[in-house]
Design an enzyme around this catalytic site. Structure first.
Site, PDB file in Angstrom:
ATOM      1  N   ASP A 204       5.461  -0.476  -9.864  1.00  0.00           N
ATOM      2  CA  ASP A 204       5.160  -1.165  -8.624  1.00  0.00           C
ATOM      3  C   ASP A 204       3.869  -0.590  -8.058  1.00  0.00           C
ATOM      4  O   ASP A 204       3.260   0.285  -8.668  1.00  0.00           O
ATOM      5  CB  ASP A 204       6.319  -1.008  -7.615  1.00  0.00           C
ATOM      6  CG  ASP A 204       6.475   0.426  -7.118  1.00  0.00           C
ATOM      7  OD1 ASP A 204       5.746   1.321  -7.572  1.00  0.00           O
ATOM      8  OD2 ASP A 204       7.343   0.645  -6.254  1.00  0.00           O
ATOM      9  N   ASP A 206       2.550   1.133  -4.438  1.00  0.00           N
ATOM     10  CA  ASP A 206       3.045   1.677  -3.176  1.00  0.00           C
ATOM     11  C   ASP A 206       1.881   1.933  -2.216  1.00  0.00           C
ATOM     12  O   ASP A 206       0.855   2.498  -2.621  1.00  0.00           O
ATOM     13  CB  ASP A 206       3.762   3.016  -3.435  1.00  0.00           C
ATOM     14  CG  ASP A 206       4.792   2.922  -4.553  1.00  0.00           C
ATOM     15  OD1 ASP A 206       5.871   2.378  -4.304  1.00  0.00           O
ATOM     16  OD2 ASP A 206       4.499   3.382  -5.685  1.00  0.00           O
ATOM     17  N   ASP A 258       5.543  -1.964  -2.485  1.00  0.00           N
ATOM     18  CA  ASP A 258       6.389  -1.155  -1.604  1.00  0.00           C
ATOM     19  C   ASP A 258       5.495  -0.656  -0.473  1.00  0.00           C
ATOM     20  O   ASP A 258       4.532   0.058  -0.713  1.00  0.00           O
ATOM     21  CB  ASP A 258       6.931   0.019  -2.443  1.00  0.00           C
ATOM     22  CG  ASP A 258       8.061   0.776  -1.772  1.00  0.00           C
ATOM     23  OD1 ASP A 258       8.280   0.569  -0.559  1.00  0.00           O
ATOM     24  OD2 ASP A 258       8.721   1.570  -2.461  1.00  0.00           O
TER      25      ASP A 258
HETATM   26  P1  DGT Z   1       6.116   4.083 -10.758  1.00  0.00           P
HETATM   27  O1  DGT Z   1       6.105   3.160  -9.584  1.00  0.00           O
HETATM   28  O2  DGT Z   1       7.269   3.818 -11.661  1.00  0.00           O
HETATM   29  O3  DGT Z   1       4.832   4.107 -11.474  1.00  0.00           O
HETATM   30  O4  DGT Z   1       6.317   5.594 -10.233  1.00  0.00           O
HETATM   31  P2  DGT Z   1       6.239   6.150  -8.758  1.00  0.00           P
HETATM   32  O5  DGT Z   1       6.125   7.609  -8.830  1.00  0.00           O
HETATM   33  O6  DGT Z   1       5.217   5.399  -7.962  1.00  0.00           O
HETATM   34  O7  DGT Z   1       7.689   5.889  -8.208  1.00  0.00           O
HETATM   35  P3  DGT Z   1       8.192   4.902  -7.043  1.00  0.00           P
HETATM   36  O8  DGT Z   1       7.296   3.747  -6.877  1.00  0.00           O
HETATM   37  O9  DGT Z   1       9.625   4.623  -7.320  1.00  0.00           O
HETATM   38  O10 DGT Z   1       8.164   5.793  -5.741  1.00  0.00           O
HETATM   39  C1  DGT Z   1       6.968   6.331  -5.192  1.00  0.00           C
HETATM   40  C2  DGT Z   1       7.261   7.608  -4.519  1.00  0.00           C
HETATM   41  O11 DGT Z   1       7.914   7.391  -3.282  1.00  0.00           O
HETATM   42  C3  DGT Z   1       8.196   8.452  -5.312  1.00  0.00           C
HETATM   43  O12 DGT Z   1       7.516   9.175  -6.266  1.00  0.00           O
HETATM   44  C4  DGT Z   1       8.912   9.261  -4.255  1.00  0.00           C
HETATM   45  C5  DGT Z   1       8.946   8.325  -3.116  1.00  0.00           C
HETATM   46  N1  DGT Z   1      10.224   7.572  -2.982  1.00  0.00           N
HETATM   47  C6  DGT Z   1      10.706   6.616  -3.783  1.00  0.00           C
HETATM   48  N2  DGT Z   1      11.858   6.126  -3.334  1.00  0.00           N
HETATM   49  C7  DGT Z   1      12.104   6.788  -2.204  1.00  0.00           C
HETATM   50  C8  DGT Z   1      13.164   6.738  -1.233  1.00  0.00           C
HETATM   51  O13 DGT Z   1      14.107   5.963  -1.346  1.00  0.00           O
HETATM   52  N3  DGT Z   1      13.051   7.593  -0.169  1.00  0.00           N
HETATM   53  C9  DGT Z   1      12.001   8.447  -0.025  1.00  0.00           C
HETATM   54  N4  DGT Z   1      11.943   9.248   1.045  1.00  0.00           N
HETATM   55  N5  DGT Z   1      11.016   8.524  -0.906  1.00  0.00           N
HETATM   56  C10 DGT Z   1      11.063   7.711  -1.974  1.00  0.00           C
HETATM   57 MG    MG Z   2       5.347   3.325  -7.624  1.00  0.00          MG
END
Ligand code: DGT
Ligand code: MG
Length: 329
Positions: A204, A206, A258
């Protein structure tokens, strides 16, 4: 047989947040295997096991070279018996029987397919599987009622499964920025999540939104969402509006977005807390709590001995949605 004395032994701090870790690692076969078991545990409501496998994978990601034997891992933190068994299996036999078994299992495959639908979590997938639903086709045939997010998730399933590239993230950043400054001039958006960590693709995109004047961000999210709804159709039908020459890389496609809004007073904590990775954030909070007697969240950092000095100001404002967007033809 290698002489034990010649074997490189590694050493890494036990808190993941205290390690330097690069995007690419030297042990992808091992880390992919442990990540798959972590994912399987998370999808099976076994969060403790999930974290254990994530921690083990993270330790291997921090190693400066490929592991050639389990003796090198002696004394490393976070490598429990189960993870070590998996690692040994791969090093000695080329594959882990548990990982291969999991990959092939109908249950895991069904959990993956169903939770890949935007808006479907492990609990819902589990319930559907109990009702005999293992595939998208079976889901569509089943007459299960889907909420709006899930309907959009199903409609854009193939698009949403495609990883988002950095170029697409930047293009969506421009759209979100236009939306945000249209409804609140002076507001600022920052790319967070995996792309802020330098990842080249993500599941996604963010963004963190704030305004330099405290309080101006109140009520912002619904306005941004309505602006986007009126301008780009959050789960609309842009694909069909493509002119024949506007196919290929410029075609409209669905991407998960997001958005998080934070008041400027909490911006630093929100930025840190939403940059990830999930394990890094978890470890940072554990380190703050256990080693520094402080509490860290996406809103604040406070000293546990002076709890009354800081209060949580507002609840998090966050929204997920699917944006069907691309470069405007
Ligand atoms: P991706 O999108 O699969 O390339 O990997 P990320 O690291 O961008 O993961 P993502 O999009 O699920 O979440 C971005 C960051 O936001 C994650 O590394 C930690 C934080 N985060 C995700 N979900 C939650 C949540 O439900 N609550 C809080 N406080 N932080 C969250
Ligand atoms: Mg992400």
């Amino acid at each position: 047989q290698i002489d034990e004395a010649e074997v490189v032994a590694f050493s890494v701090p036990s808190y993941a947040c205290l390690r330097r870790t690069t995007l690419d690692n030297h042990n992808p076969v091992l880390t992919d295997a442990l990540s798959l078991l972590a994912e399987n545990a998370e999808l099976s409501d076994e969060d403790g096991r999930g974290v254990a496998f994530r921690r083990a994978a993270a330790v291997l990601k921090a190693l400066p070279e490929p592991v050639t034997g389990v003796t090198q891992l002696r004394g490393l933190p976070c490598l429990g018996g189960h993870s070590l068994r998996v690692i040994r299996d791969i090093l000695e036999n080329g594959a882990s029987s548990e990982v291969e078994f999991t990959k092939q299992s109908e249950r895991f495959k069904a959990l993956k397919v169903l939770t890949d639908i935007f808006g479907v979590g492990a609990k819902t997938a589990e319930r559907w599987i109990r009702d005999g639903i293992h595939s998208l086709h079976q889901l569509q045939e089943s007459g299960q009622t889907l909420n709006r997010a899930q309907q959009a998730g199903l409609e854009h399933y193939d698009d949403l499964k495609q990883p988002v590239t950095k170029a697409e993230a930047d293009a969506i950043g421009e759209i979100v920025e236009e939306a945000v400054v249209s409804v609140l001039p002076g507001a600022q958006i920052t790319l967070i999540g995996g792309f802020r960590r330098g990842k080249l693709t993500g599941h996604d995109v963010d963004f963190l939104i704030t305004h330099p004047e405290e309080g101006r961000e109140v009520g912002l999210m619904p306005k941004v969402v309505s602006w986007l709804e009126s301008q780009v159709k959050l789960s609309g039908t842009k694909q069909t509006e493509n002119t024949p020459e506007d196919t290929g890389h410029r075609r409209w496609r669905a991407v998960r977005v997001d958005l998080v809004v934070s008041p400027i007073s909490q911006f630093a904590f929100a930025l840190l807390g939403w940059t990830g990775s999930k394990l890094f954030e978890r470890e940072l909070r554990r380190w703050a709590g256990h080693e520094k007697a402080m509490s860290l969240s996406s809103h604040a950092l406070y000293d546990n001995k002076q709890v009354n000095t800081l209060h949580y100001a507002v609840l998090p404002k966050r929204v997920f949605f699917v944006i069907v967007a691309g470069k405007n033809p």
